[in-house]
Every structure is written in structure tokens, then in C-alpha cells.
Scaffold this motif. Structure first.
Motif, PDB file in Angstrom:
ATOM      1  N   ILE A  93      63.645  -1.939  20.744  1.00 49.67           N
ATOM      2  CA  ILE A  93      64.559  -2.867  21.418  1.00 49.67           C
ATOM      3  C   ILE A  93      64.732  -2.491  22.887  1.00 49.67           C
ATOM      4  CG2 ILE A  93      66.934  -3.731  21.484  1.00 49.67           C
ATOM      5  CD1 ILE A  93      67.008  -3.355  18.439  1.00 49.67           C
ATOM      6  N   GLY A  94      64.918  -1.205  23.169  1.00 50.93           N
ATOM      7  CA  GLY A  94      65.096  -0.763  24.548  1.00 50.93           C
ATOM      8  C   GLY A  94      63.879  -1.052  25.408  1.00 50.93           C
ATOM      9  N   THR A  95      62.681  -0.857  24.837  1.00 50.35           N
ATOM     10  CA  THR A  95      61.454  -1.152  25.584  1.00 50.35           C
ATOM     11  C   THR A  95      61.316  -2.648  25.842  1.00 50.35           C
ATOM     12  OG1 THR A  95      60.337   0.783  24.639  1.00 50.35           O
ATOM     13  CG2 THR A  95      58.935  -0.942  25.562  1.00 50.35           C
ATOM     14  N   ALA A  96      61.643  -3.460  24.839  1.00 49.28           N
ATOM     15  CA  ALA A  96      61.557  -4.918  25.009  1.00 49.28           C
ATOM     16  C   ALA A  96      62.523  -5.407  26.087  1.00 49.28           C
ATOM     17  CB  ALA A  96      61.848  -5.617  23.679  1.00 49.28           C
ATOM     18  N   VAL A  97      63.760  -4.919  26.064  1.00 48.29           N
ATOM     19  CA  VAL A  97      64.746  -5.321  27.071  1.00 48.29           C
ATOM     20  C   VAL A  97      64.316  -4.826  28.450  1.00 48.29           C
ATOM     21  CG1 VAL A  97      67.136  -5.043  27.840  1.00 48.29           C
ATOM     22  CG2 VAL A  97      66.638  -5.399  25.416  1.00 48.29           C
ATOM     23  N   GLY A  98      63.841  -3.582  28.519  1.00 46.10           N
ATOM     24  CA  GLY A  98      63.369  -3.055  29.794  1.00 46.10           C
ATOM     25  C   GLY A  98      62.230  -3.878  30.366  1.00 46.10           C
ATOM     26  N   PHE A  99      61.326  -4.353  29.495  1.00 42.81           N
ATOM     27  CA  PHE A  99      60.213  -5.184  29.964  1.00 42.81           C
ATOM     28  C   PHE A  99      60.712  -6.517  30.500  1.00 42.81           C
ATOM     29  CE2 PHE A  99      57.234  -8.635  28.928  1.00 42.81           C
ATOM     30  CZ  PHE A  99      56.235  -8.325  29.851  1.00 42.81           C
ATOM     31  N   LEU A 100      61.670  -7.138  29.814  1.00 42.96           N
ATOM     32  CA  LEU A 100      62.209  -8.407  30.301  1.00 42.96           C
ATOM     33  C   LEU A 100      62.778  -8.248  31.712  1.00 42.96           C
ATOM     34  CD1 LEU A 100      64.054  -9.963  27.222  1.00 42.96           C
ATOM     35  CD2 LEU A 100      61.911 -10.713  28.262  1.00 42.96           C
ATOM     36  N   PHE A 101      63.553  -7.190  31.925  1.00 41.65           N
ATOM     37  CA  PHE A 101      64.137  -6.953  33.245  1.00 41.65           C
ATOM     38  C   PHE A 101      63.047  -6.656  34.279  1.00 41.65           C
ATOM     39  CE2 PHE A 101      68.077  -6.912  31.084  1.00 41.65           C
ATOM     40  CZ  PHE A 101      69.095  -6.928  32.019  1.00 41.65           C
ATOM     41  N   LEU A 168      71.399  -0.318  24.949  1.00 37.53           N
ATOM     42  CA  LEU A 168      71.979  -0.633  26.253  1.00 37.53           C
ATOM     43  C   LEU A 168      72.013   0.597  27.162  1.00 37.53           C
ATOM     44  CD1 LEU A 168      74.987  -2.969  25.333  1.00 37.53           C
ATOM     45  CD2 LEU A 168      72.829  -3.617  26.411  1.00 37.53           C
ATOM     46  N   SER A 169      72.182   1.766  26.594  1.00 35.28           N
ATOM     47  CA  SER A 169      72.285   2.987  27.391  1.00 35.28           C
ATOM     48  C   SER A 169      70.932   3.440  27.936  1.00 35.28           C
ATOM     49  CB  SER A 169      72.891   4.119  26.548  1.00 35.28           C
ATOM     50  OG  SER A 169      74.207   3.796  26.126  1.00 35.28           O
ATOM     51  N   PHE A 170      69.850   3.213  27.167  1.00 35.32           N
ATOM     52  CA  PHE A 170      68.556   3.798  27.529  1.00 35.32           C
ATOM     53  C   PHE A 170      67.528   2.791  28.042  1.00 35.32           C
ATOM     54  CE2 PHE A 170      69.724   7.082  24.129  1.00 35.32           C
ATOM     55  CZ  PHE A 170      70.307   7.912  25.071  1.00 35.32           C
ATOM     56  N   PHE A 171      67.791   1.479  27.942  1.00 37.03           N
ATOM     57  CA  PHE A 171      66.775   0.538  28.405  1.00 37.03           C
ATOM     58  C   PHE A 171      66.442   0.680  29.886  1.00 37.03           C
ATOM     59  CE2 PHE A 171      70.216  -2.214  29.936  1.00 37.03           C
ATOM     60  CZ  PHE A 171      69.646  -2.835  31.030  1.00 37.03           C
ATOM     61  N   PRO A 172      67.371   1.188  30.766  1.00 41.02           N
ATOM     62  CA  PRO A 172      66.977   1.356  32.164  1.00 41.02           C
ATOM     63  C   PRO A 172      65.776   2.283  32.363  1.00 41.02           C
ATOM     64  CG  PRO A 172      69.365   1.453  31.966  1.00 41.02           C
ATOM     65  CD  PRO A 172      68.809   1.438  30.577  1.00 41.02           C
ATOM     66  N   VAL A 173      65.565   3.236  31.449  1.00 41.89           N
ATOM     67  CA  VAL A 173      64.408   4.124  31.562  1.00 41.89           C
ATOM     68  C   VAL A 173      63.115   3.322  31.402  1.00 41.89           C
ATOM     69  CG1 VAL A 173      63.238   6.115  30.553  1.00 41.89           C
ATOM     70  CG2 VAL A 173      65.732   6.088  30.694  1.00 41.89           C
ATOM     71  N   ALA A 174      63.056   2.468  30.390  1.00 40.30           N
ATOM     72  CA  ALA A 174      61.887   1.608  30.200  1.00 40.30           C
ATOM     73  C   ALA A 174      61.752   0.618  31.354  1.00 40.30           C
ATOM     74  CB  ALA A 174      62.002   0.859  28.868  1.00 40.30           C
ATOM     75  N   TYR A 175      62.876   0.121  31.828  1.00 40.52           N
ATOM     76  CA  TYR A 175      62.870  -0.835  32.951  1.00 40.52           C
ATOM     77  C   TYR A 175      62.223  -0.220  34.191  1.00 40.52           C
ATOM     78  CZ  TYR A 175      64.941  -3.059  37.094  1.00 40.52           C
ATOM     79  OH  TYR A 175      65.151  -3.619  38.321  1.00 40.52           O
ATOM     80  N   ALA A 217      53.876   2.056  25.406  1.00 41.45           N
ATOM     81  CA  ALA A 217      53.827   3.214  24.513  1.00 41.45           C
ATOM     82  C   ALA A 217      54.663   4.371  25.049  1.00 41.45           C
ATOM     83  CB  ALA A 217      52.375   3.659  24.323  1.00 41.45           C
ATOM     84  N   ALA A 218      54.526   4.641  26.352  1.00 39.06           N
ATOM     85  CA  ALA A 218      55.271   5.746  26.948  1.00 39.06           C
ATOM     86  C   ALA A 218      56.772   5.489  26.878  1.00 39.06           C
ATOM     87  CB  ALA A 218      54.831   5.956  28.402  1.00 39.06           C
ATOM     88  N   SER A 219      57.184   4.253  27.162  1.00 36.69           N
ATOM     89  CA  SER A 219      58.606   3.916  27.131  1.00 36.69           C
ATOM     90  C   SER A 219      59.157   4.026  25.709  1.00 36.69           C
ATOM     91  CB  SER A 219      58.820   2.497  27.659  1.00 36.69           C
ATOM     92  OG  SER A 219      58.414   2.396  29.008  1.00 36.69           O
ATOM     93  N   PHE A 220      58.395   3.522  24.738  1.00 38.47           N
ATOM     94  CA  PHE A 220      58.846   3.604  23.349  1.00 38.47           C
ATOM     95  C   PHE A 220      59.017   5.057  22.918  1.00 38.47           C
ATOM     96  CE2 PHE A 220      57.913   4.231  18.872  1.00 38.47           C
ATOM     97  CZ  PHE A 220      58.807   3.357  18.267  1.00 38.47           C
ATOM     98  N   LEU A 221      58.045   5.894  23.243  1.00 40.99           N
ATOM     99  CA  LEU A 221      58.113   7.294  22.832  1.00 40.99           C
ATOM    100  C   LEU A 221      59.302   7.998  23.470  1.00 40.99           C
ATOM    101  CD1 LEU A 221      54.333   8.305  22.960  1.00 40.99           C
ATOM    102  CD2 LEU A 221      55.734   7.941  20.929  1.00 40.99           C
ATOM    103  N   LEU A 222      59.516   7.740  24.751  1.00 38.81           N
ATOM    104  CA  LEU A 222      60.610   8.412  25.444  1.00 38.81           C
ATOM    105  C   LEU A 222      61.961   7.949  24.908  1.00 38.81           C
ATOM    106  CD1 LEU A 222      61.236  10.482  27.639  1.00 38.81           C
ATOM    107  CD2 LEU A 222      61.466   8.596  29.233  1.00 38.81           C
ATOM    108  N   LEU A 223      62.111   6.641  24.691  1.00 35.44           N
ATOM    109  CA  LEU A 223      63.375   6.131  24.154  1.00 35.44           C
ATOM    110  C   LEU A 223      63.594   6.600  22.717  1.00 35.44           C
ATOM    111  CD1 LEU A 223      63.372   4.412  26.730  1.00 35.44           C
ATOM    112  CD2 LEU A 223      64.181   2.497  25.363  1.00 35.44           C
ATOM    113  N   PHE A 224      62.510   6.745  21.977  1.00 36.98           N
ATOM    114  CA  PHE A 224      62.618   7.276  20.617  1.00 36.98           C
ATOM    115  C   PHE A 224      63.226   8.677  20.649  1.00 36.98           C
ATOM    116  CE2 PHE A 224      60.952   9.817  17.129  1.00 36.98           C
ATOM    117  CZ  PHE A 224      61.181   9.011  16.022  1.00 36.98           C
ATOM    118  N   VAL A 225      62.705   9.530  21.528  1.00 39.86           N
ATOM    119  CA  VAL A 225      63.212  10.903  21.628  1.00 39.86           C
ATOM    120  C   VAL A 225      64.645  10.917  22.148  1.00 39.86           C
ATOM    121  CG1 VAL A 225      62.918  13.109  22.810  1.00 39.86           C
ATOM    122  CG2 VAL A 225      60.941  11.932  21.875  1.00 39.86           C
TER     123      VAL A 225
END
Length: 584
Positions: A93-101, A168-175, A217-225
Motif C-alpha cells: 500500500i505504501g509503495t502504491a501511494v508513493g507511486f501515485l504521488f 501513511l507514515s512510511f509512504f513518503p519514503v517510496a514517494y 521492489a526497493a520501495s516495497f522491501l524498505l517499507l516492509f522492513v
């Protein structure tokens, strides 16, 4: 051009120099050797010893027994499953939201991009559970939105609430990661596809998305951790949904079982380090998707309503949610009980500024200000040694320096509580007094500063490495040929040239130090109070108004310091020098 993903602050292997650049290596001088030894000893103290103690406890007799129970007990297996499910949901979810932004910022034409960017970054400079506390007030069983407006009480405690809050807290990293990739992609690829008659949707599906796969992939892995390692939010909003981080916390603070806490920490550490290693391998490869040459320019922004409406609708919904969350934080600080008694009051601030809260604000700010320059300089020094001075062991030093960020905060905190709660002795001689826990010198302040440094230094290290790779090594060689030592060269030549990267590292170090909780919750004492720990205490006691006031003060302090650092960058631009890739 390589499109390898790089998450801000995430590990990235240092590209090896070209064969011909070996002759540019500067001969090591005694001062440089001393610096290398000092840096290695500092890293051992900050990260190596706590990790070694965790491993020693986990593989001891009691620890092995606890490990066996973790993988055989149905309750513990459910905790592991909870942790994996939470990490996967937040990562997706965080990666998807980050991509939209990111896509909206980089590829769509609309007004208000700067404001949207600032809103997207707001969770980065706020306490880890500001979102969770506001979410309970807004969407809890008696929430303002869920109960009073919609008449649909929602039990926000558990997996649903954790997924919402952590996303909501971590999606900025993927963004930030995906935004950088989208801006660096060569528009000629999409233009070529368009010239062959491909529709915009087909170009997006067959050209753009495949180029962004490493970033996803990188965003998903980082948000997972990040999700599985988070401690603050599971404590506030987890309810009966127990994860490994909160279980390790209970083992240490509730059961006083350091062996079991170390065992849970080891299980939590394994996936974090695996992701760290995968990131280094992935970003260290020469190329994942290659586009020859430099970008031909900036691609045309999409003005089609078919693309803009659905994307901007999704972005708008998330933006409205973020604004609502933080509006609740700020408004809640100035009313008696948000949603129950909305009478304006300054009692929350009066309470905080007249007692324990005032001590926590002062202590936290002072300790963060002490740790920030140390972390910034140490990060730049490691970057300089890795890129400029080391020929052998450069990857090992870079890897070791990044461990402070790669290791979950809960693991670091437990390691510090075990390692530095008693004096460190070598051969019967005390070389370091106790700096954490009961009886600690300076009330645990030294241990807290050490944790701040260990956790925030890697960001400066990464930005320093990136900056140094753009500076011709001949500049360093010129200083050395004139008789300057390694330390003099670093202080008078290198550091001024990478000053923007240094200030970036300082900004991150201060924000991280002010908002961290997971590692320091195990080592705070009544003598040294930390704001995030006090906010957690206020939330546990149900005094949400005080918690909101604390969050507001913390955000204002962080934004003020970051603003001053930005003014320093504008007012004193970096020294003008030929900054070009080596050999160019």
C-alpha cells in the motif's frame, strides 16, 4: 543511464572505480591510518558491540530455548505471521501511494505541486505515533469522523488501524525514491514509442512501468522492513495484534527476560539484514535497465483528463487524509478534549512547559543538537574514506557504517540496554562506565546520544558518498602533493566541496534524533527524559491533549531547525570548484 532504485538513506553499494583510476589513489599517511582506526573503533562501539551482545544472548542456553519456543509455539508462530502480513500490506500500500504521488509530481500538469510535496513529507518530521494518536481520535470507537459524523464506530485497534497508520507514515519514503527515478528517466524512450504510434496508456504500461520495477521492489522491501521494525505504533494502536517488535519490548520491560528479548530481536533482525544485503547487491550492479547517454531533456507533462482525474483523485484522497490527521494533531493541542470538549485552552501547553514536559523538551533538543554534528561529520568522514582513501575494505566499511540504519531500532535499543547497562571491562580494567539504564552516568544521556548518532549517521554517509563521486579526485591529490595530511585535506578541501551533502546529513540527523523512539525507549531514565517517550506515556494515560501538544512542539522545533539549515545553504553556497566525474 542506470535506473537502479535508490531510496534516500537506504543502503547502496559504492561503485568501484574504473581500472585506470587506481593510479589516482592517494598514498595513506599516518593521520589517515589513525582516522581509519578511530572510525572502526567508533563503529564497533556504536553498532558492533550491541549486535554482538544480542547474538551472544540469543545463542546462549536461555536464548536458544526461547528461539525454540518461538518456532514451535502456536502463539509465537501467529506473532511471526502477524509481522509478515503487516509488513507485506504496508509495503504494497505504501509503495502504491508513493507511486501515485511521484507520478503526479513528475508527469502530470496541475497547480499546487510544491504544497503537495510539503504535505507528502510531513510524516517524516513528525513523531512516530502522531498519526496513530490522531487516527484513534478521528476513527476510533468514539471517533469524530467514524462515530459522530458517520455513525459507524470502527475498531481501529489491530491490523486495519496499523496498516492505515504505517502506510501513511512510511509512504513518503517510496514517494521520494520513485520521484527521483521518474525524473531521471530518459524521455527519449517514451517519445520513440509515441512516434511508433503507441498510445499513452501503452507507453505507460510497456515502457515506463518496466523501467520503474527496481524502484517498486526497493520501495516495497524498505517499507516492509520499516513496518516490521516499528515499535511505537503497535504499542499505541496494535491492540491484540502482537508483532515481533512489541513482543520483544514486552519480554524486556514486562518479563525482564533479556534472553527472550534477544531471541525475538534476532528473528526480527534476519529479514532486515537480508533486505539490506539485497539492496546493496541490487544497487551495486552495473545496470538493471540501461538507457545509453544522458537524458535528452524533460518529458512533456500529461494534460489528458483521462490520466489526471483518476490519479489526482487518489492523490487528493490521501492528501485530504494526511491534512485531516495533522489538523487533528494541531487543533487537539489547543482544546480540552478533541471531539468531546472542544473549548479552546492553553492548559495542555501550560502542563507541558511547567513540569516534566519542559525537561523532556530541553533534554531532547540538547541531546539531538549534540548528536547531530557528530553524526554529520562522522558520516562525511566515512564517505571520504570509502570513496577517496580506502583501496581494500572499502565495501566492508561502507556496509558496517550503514548497519545503524539497517538494524531495526528495537534491536539496537535492546542491544544497548544489555551492553551498556554495566561498566565495560577489558582485562579487569573499566574502559567505559555504564551509560544506559539504572546507575548510568549523566542519567543515560551518553547512551541516548550514541543511539542518535548510530541511527542518523548512515544518511549523511550515503549523501556524502553520492557527492564525492561527482568530485574529481585530482583535487584531493593536489592538496596531498602540497604536503597536506589526510585530515587537513578532508577538513579544508573535501568538506567545503560536499557542504550541501553535509547539511543534508545534518538535517536528517536532527529530524531522526528528535522523532526516534524504538531504540531509546529501553535506555531512558528518570534523569533524562525524551519527548517521544513522554508522548507515549501521555497516550497510554489517555491524555491525548497533552500528547498533541507535545507533537506540535516537536514538529515546530524540527521545522525551525531544518529551516535554519536551509537558510545556511542559501546564504553560504558551496565553494565553487570543478566538480566533475573522475576522468571526465
Amino acid at each position: 543511464m542506470s535506473t537502479v532504485a535508490h531510496v534516500p538513506g537506504a543502503p547502496a553499494a559504492v561503485p568501484r572505480p574504473a581500472r585506470g583510476s587506481a593510479r589516482t589513489r592517494v598514498k595513506q599517511d599516518p593521520v589517515t591510518i589513525s582516522l581509519i582506526v578511530a572510525v572502526v573503533l567508533i563503529l564497533l562501539l556504536l553498532v558492533g558491540m550491541p549486535l554482538a551482545q544480542i547474538l551472544a544472548k540469543a545463542f546462549g542456553e536461555e536464548g536458544l530455548s526461547a528461539l525454540k519456543r518461538i518456532f514451535t509455539s502456536p502463539v509465537n508462530l501467529r506473532i511471526i505471521r502477524n509481522t509478515v502480513v503487516l509488513g507485506a500490506l504496508v509495503g504494497a500500500i505504501g509503495t502504491a501511494v508513493g507511486f501515485l504521488f511521484a507520478y503526479a509530481q513528475a508527469r502530470l500538469q496541475f497547480r499546487g505541486k510544491r504544497i503537495l510535496h510539503l504535505i507528502a513529507l510531513l510524516p517524516i518530521v513528525s513523531p512516530p505515533f502522531a498519526v496513530a494518536t490522531a487516527a484513534i481520535t478521528l476513527f476510533g470507537r468514539n471517533g469524530i469522523v467514524s462515530k459522530q459524523f458517520l455513525g459507524m464506530p470502527w475498531n481501529i485497534y489491530g491490523l486495519d488501524g496499523l496498516t492505515l497508520v504505517l502506510s501513511l507514515s512510511f509512504f513518503p519514503v517510496a514517494y521520494m525514491n520513485l520521484l527521483g527515478m521518474l525524473r531521471s528517466l530518459d524521455p527519449a524512450m517514451e517519445e520513440a514509442a509515441a512516434s511508433l504510434g503507441a498510445s499513452k496508456w501503452k507507453i505507460f504500461r510497456t515502457v515506463t512501468l518496466p523501467l520503474l520495477v527496481p524502484g517498486f521492489a526497493a520501495s516495497f522491501l524498505l517499507l516492509f522492513v520499516e513496518a516490521i521494525a516499528d515499535l511505537a505504533n503497535p504499542l499505541v494502536i496494535g491492540g491484540d495484534f502482537t508483532v515481533l517488535a512489541s513482543r520483544a519490548y514486552i519480554a524486556i520491560t514486562g518479563e525482564y527476560n533479556t534472553a527472550a528479548g534477544s531471541a525475538y530481536s534476532l528473528v526480527l533482525l534476519i529479514p532486515a539484514l537480508l533486505v539490506f544485503i539485497v539492496q546493496r547487491y541490487w544497487t551495486g550492479r552495473a545496470s538493471t535497465v540501461t538507457v545509453t547517454g544522458k537524458p535528452a531533456g524533460q518529458g512533456k507533462l500529461n494534460t489528458s483528463w483521462k490520466a489526471r482525474v483518476p490519479i489526482l483523485t487518489g492523490v487528493g484522497i490521501v492528501t485530504a487524509l494526511v491534512i485531516t490527521i495533522y489538523a487533528a494533531v494541531f487543533i487537539g493541542a489547543f482544546v480540552k478534549i478533541l471531539g468531546v470538549n472542544n473549548t479552546f485552552t492553553l492548559d495542555n501547553f501550560t502542563y507541558l512547559l511547567s513540569g516534566i514536559g519542559n525537561d523532556a523538551i530541553i533534554d531532547t533538543t540538547i541531546l539531538a543538537l549534540i548528536a547531530t554534528p557528530i553524526a554529520g561529520i562522522l558520516g562525511m568522514l566515512i564517505a571520504w574514506l570509502v570513496v577517496r582513501r580506502l583501496k581494500r575494505g572499502r565495501d566492508l566499511l561502507d556496509f558496517f557504517g550503514m548497519l545503524g540504519l539497517a538494524v531495526p531500532g528495537t534491536v539496537i535499543g535492546i542491544g544497548y540496554a544489555i551492553t551498556f547497562n554495566t561498566p565495560l571491562k577489558i582485562g579487569g580494567v573499566t574502559v567505559l562506565p555504564a551509560v544506559a539504564g539504572g546507575g548510568a552516568i549523566l542519567g543515560g544521556a551518553i547512551a541516548i546520544v550514541m543511539v542518535f548518532i548510530a541511527r542518523s549517521m548512515p544518511a549523511g554517509q550515503r549523501s556524502g558518498i553520492a557527492a564525492l563521486q561527482q568530485i574529481d579526485p585530482a583535487i584531493d591529490e593536489a592538496a596531498t602533493s602540497l604536503g597536506a595530511s589526510g585530515l587537513t585535506t578532508f577538513r579544508t578541501v573535501t568538506l567545503p566541496l560536499i557542504r550541501p551533502a553535509f547539511l543534508t546529513g545534518l538535517s536528517y540527523a536532527f529530524a531522526r534524533s528528535m522523532t526516534t523512539l524504538s531504540p531509546i525507549i529501553f535506555i531512558t531514565t528518570p534523569h533524562t527524559r525524551i519527548m517521544t517517550s513522554q508522548i507515549l506515556s501521555e497516550v497510554d494515560a489517555g491524555r491525548f491533549g497533552n500528547a498533541f501538544a507535545f507533537c506540535t512542539i516537536l514538529i515546530v522545533i524540527v521545522m525551525t531547525v531544518l529551516g535554519l539549515i536551509n537558510l545556511a545553504v542559501r546564504g553560504n553556497p558551496a565553494v565553487k570548484a570543478p566538480i566533475t566525474p573522475a576522468g571526465a
